[in-house]
Write a protein that holds these residues in place. Structure first.
Motif, PDB file in Angstrom:
ATOM      1  N   UNK A 300       0.841  -1.203   0.000  1.00 39.19           N
ATOM      2  CA  UNK A 300       0.000   0.000   0.000  1.00 39.19           C
ATOM      3  C   UNK A 300       0.878   1.256   0.000  1.00 39.19           C
ATOM      4  N   UNK A 301       0.582   2.141  -0.923  1.00 43.84           N
ATOM      5  CA  UNK A 301       1.327   3.391  -1.014  1.00 43.84           C
ATOM      6  C   UNK A 301       2.472   3.354  -2.013  1.00 43.84           C
ATOM      7  N   UNK A 302       2.895   2.142  -2.402  1.00 43.55           N
ATOM      8  CA  UNK A 302       3.979   2.006  -3.369  1.00 43.55           C
ATOM      9  C   UNK A 302       3.422   2.096  -4.789  1.00 43.55           C
ATOM     10  N   UNK A 303       4.177   2.709  -5.684  1.00 43.21           N
ATOM     11  CA  UNK A 303       3.723   2.861  -7.062  1.00 43.21           C
ATOM     12  C   UNK A 303       4.072   1.652  -7.947  1.00 43.21           C
ATOM     13  N   UNK A 304       5.067   0.874  -7.527  1.00 41.40           N
ATOM     14  CA  UNK A 304       5.488  -0.295  -8.295  1.00 41.40           C
ATOM     15  C   UNK A 304       5.276  -1.572  -7.483  1.00 41.40           C
ATOM     16  N   UNK A 305       5.123  -2.690  -8.184  1.00 41.88           N
ATOM     17  CA  UNK A 305       4.902  -3.972  -7.513  1.00 41.88           C
ATOM     18  C   UNK A 305       5.552  -5.102  -8.313  1.00 41.88           C
ATOM     19  N   UNK A 306       5.707  -6.256  -7.682  1.00 46.25           N
ATOM     20  CA  UNK A 306       6.226  -7.455  -8.336  1.00 46.25           C
ATOM     21  C   UNK A 306       5.151  -8.537  -8.337  1.00 46.25           C
ATOM     22  N   UNK A 307       5.181  -9.378  -9.355  1.00 44.71           N
ATOM     23  CA  UNK A 307       4.159 -10.422  -9.506  1.00 44.71           C
ATOM     24  C   UNK A 307       4.864 -11.736  -9.860  1.00 44.71           C
ATOM     25  N   UNK A 308       4.667 -12.784  -9.027  1.00 47.45           N
ATOM     26  CA  UNK A 308       5.364 -14.064  -9.207  1.00 47.45           C
ATOM     27  C   UNK A 308       4.370 -15.204  -9.348  1.00 47.45           C
ATOM     28  N   UNK A 309       4.698 -16.183 -10.209  1.00 50.65           N
ATOM     29  CA  UNK A 309       3.846 -17.366 -10.367  1.00 50.65           C
ATOM     30  C   UNK A 309       4.661 -18.494 -11.002  1.00 50.65           C
ATOM     31  N   UNK A 310       4.103 -19.683 -10.972  1.00 53.00           N
ATOM     32  CA  UNK A 310       4.737 -20.860 -11.571  1.00 53.00           C
ATOM     33  C   UNK A 310       4.032 -21.268 -12.844  1.00 53.00           C
ATOM     34  N   UNK A 311       4.811 -21.782 -13.802  1.00 52.15           N
ATOM     35  CA  UNK A 311       4.257 -22.406 -15.000  1.00 52.15           C
ATOM     36  C   UNK A 311       5.046 -23.685 -15.268  1.00 52.15           C
ATOM     37  N   UNK A 312       4.526 -24.520 -16.161  1.00 52.74           N
ATOM     38  CA  UNK A 312       5.276 -25.692 -16.583  1.00 52.74           C
ATOM     39  C   UNK A 312       6.370 -25.263 -17.559  1.00 52.74           C
ATOM     40  N   UNK A 313       7.468 -25.992 -17.549  1.00 51.61           N
ATOM     41  CA  UNK A 313       8.635 -25.656 -18.367  1.00 51.61           C
ATOM     42  C   UNK A 313       8.302 -25.549 -19.856  1.00 51.61           C
ATOM     43  N   UNK A 314       7.353 -26.389 -20.330  1.00 52.99           N
ATOM     44  CA  UNK A 314       7.020 -26.388 -21.760  1.00 52.99           C
ATOM     45  C   UNK A 314       6.367 -25.091 -22.225  1.00 52.99           C
ATOM     46  N   UNK A 315       5.886 -24.264 -21.260  1.00 49.10           N
ATOM     47  CA  UNK A 315       5.199 -23.021 -21.618  1.00 49.10           C
ATOM     48  C   UNK A 315       6.108 -21.798 -21.550  1.00 49.10           C
ATOM     49  N   UNK A 316       7.391 -21.977 -21.276  1.00 45.35           N
ATOM     50  CA  UNK A 316       8.259 -20.836 -20.991  1.00 45.35           C
ATOM     51  C   UNK A 316       8.351 -19.857 -22.165  1.00 45.35           C
TER      52      UNK A 316
END
Length: 415
Positions: A300-316
């Motif tokens: 809250x209050x920050x203008x930037x953010x990070x977003x993390x998630x997992x996928x299968x290797x075949x979709x990289x």
């Protein structure tokens, strides 16, 4: 009584192994039980065909599906020839003959219906064994399709549903479902697993059964039994019946699974605004990319953010292309990814609310000096993300800890 028997690629992987299967068929024939067989391609054949297609620079998945359907047709033809040679009447049948209709999602088609399943019934009434090609279907316009990973399992369950079979037997080189990977540690075999348990185990990395076939079995109450083509045993029954423990609220673990084809994607320094999650994940989901362990570091209050998630290797490659196109080119940011990681999951009803489970997982990683990259929890699983090099150590230690504390749902015996 009708029983469906599906034999995987390793079970029909050579002339000798195909011959060995006649003993299983004779057993049920002598018991006067009607059987329908579903066969996969011989092990390695599908990979060979994909390699050939790549040599010729294939571009259309439609033509590739037509090629991949050949492997199953070879298997059913050879096995039918074998059965007829030992005076057991059989009939090889393809997806076109039985009218197994699918949608147009080539390489990962969904079954719509079996238009001509009475052809199977007619052969059974004539005391012939129908030998069906698994993995393949056909569109309304007449094009061949394939059903994706575990497609022959899916075919077998659907056939069992249509014929109201007593059970659908899945034969492979694995004798049953285990609490953890038997290649990593000797452990307990499961005599029984509920559909819910098997769905969790399959979705989290267990390679015994694939999610789609378990989903159909659960939806229409089709009993599945996992058996070995090479050993005489009762295997594991997957059904909707319930078994109760001596202590009603005592947590019991259904299994430890792992998946080592994961990639962690992090989209960094993106605007911290409403709808950013939809902008990142929307294009991936619409392109059938499976996403897991989502972490949105919004402050809250920050203008930037990070977003993390997992996928299968075949979709990289596809994922990075879509993120560049829909995110970086429009709103900026930076993409980082980490591969050579493994997701290990402890599966069981209510594991999140029993603190001693996550306490033992954390103790295990601390004892072995293994760094946890991510943790996610739900009512039915606790998952940790670690480096590939630590996978075997962690699984063996977790199995030892939970086994010593009698936390496994024991419907099997010690191997």
């Amino acid at each position: 009584m009708i029983i469906i028997q599906k034999f995987g690629g390793t079970s029909v992987g050579s002339k000798q192994r195909i011959k060995f299967l006649k003993n299983i068929i004779k057993k049920y024939k002598n018991l006067k039980i009607k059987t329908v067989m579903i066969l996969s391609a011989m092990s390695g054949e599908t990979s060979k065909m994909v390699f050939l297609a790549r040599y010729f620079f294939y571009k259309k998945i439609k033509e590739l599906d037509c090629l991949l359907c050949v492997g199953e047709q070879v298997s059913v033809s050879l096995f039918s020839i074998l059965l007829n040679s030992i005076n057991i009447e059989s009939k090889p049948l393809t997806s076109v003959q039985i009218g197994l209709l699918t949608n147009n999602d080539y390489n990962n088609a969904r079954i719509i219906c079996i238009k001509n399943f009475l052809l199977i019934v007619k052969n059974l009434r004539k005391n012939k064994i129908p030998v069906l090609a698994g993995f393949q279907g056909v569109t309304k316009s007449g094009n061949f399709t394939t059903l994706g990973r575990g497609g022959s399992d899916t075919t077998a369950v659907v056939i069992a549903l249509y014929l109201k079979a007593k059970e659908c037997q899945i034969y492979s080189d694995v004798e049953s479902v285990f609490f953890s990977d038997p290649r990593i540690c000797r452990n307990i075999k499961m005599d029984f697993a509920s559909f819910e348990t098997m769905l969790e185990l399959s979705s989290l990395g267990s390679k015994i059964l694939f999610v789609r076939c378990v989903e159909i079995a659960r939806k229409y109450n089709v009993n599945i039994r996992v058996l070995s083509s090479f050993l005489k045993n009762k295997g594991t029954l997957i059904s909707n019946k319930r078994k109760f423990s001596n202590s009603m609220e005592r947590v019991l673990i259904s299994g430890i699974t792992h998946s080592n084809n994961e990639v962690k994607i992090t989209v960094k320094n993106i605007p911290n605004t409403y709808g950013i999650s939809s902008k990142i994940l929307g294009p991936l989901i619409s392109n059938n990319i499976t996403i897991d362990m989502v972490v949105h570091n919004s402050i809250i209050g920050e203008k930037k953010t990070n977003f993390t998630f997992l996928i299968e290797n075949k979709f990289i490659k596809k994922t990075i292309y879509l993120l560049n196109r829909h995110i970086l080119l429009k709103i900026g940011g930076k993409i980082e990814y980490v591969n050579h990681i493994t997701k290990i999951s402890v599966v069981g009803i209510g594991v999140r609310t029993h603190n001693n489970i996550i306490e033992k997982i954390l103790f295990c990683t601390s004892k072995l000096k293994v760094n946890i990259i991510l943790i996610s929890t739900s009512e039915t699983k606790i998952s940790i993300l670690i480096k590939n090099s630590n996978t075997i150590l962690i699984i063996r230690e977790l199995y030892t800890i939970f086994n010593q504390n009698s936390m496994f749902r024991r419907n099997g015996r010690v191997a």
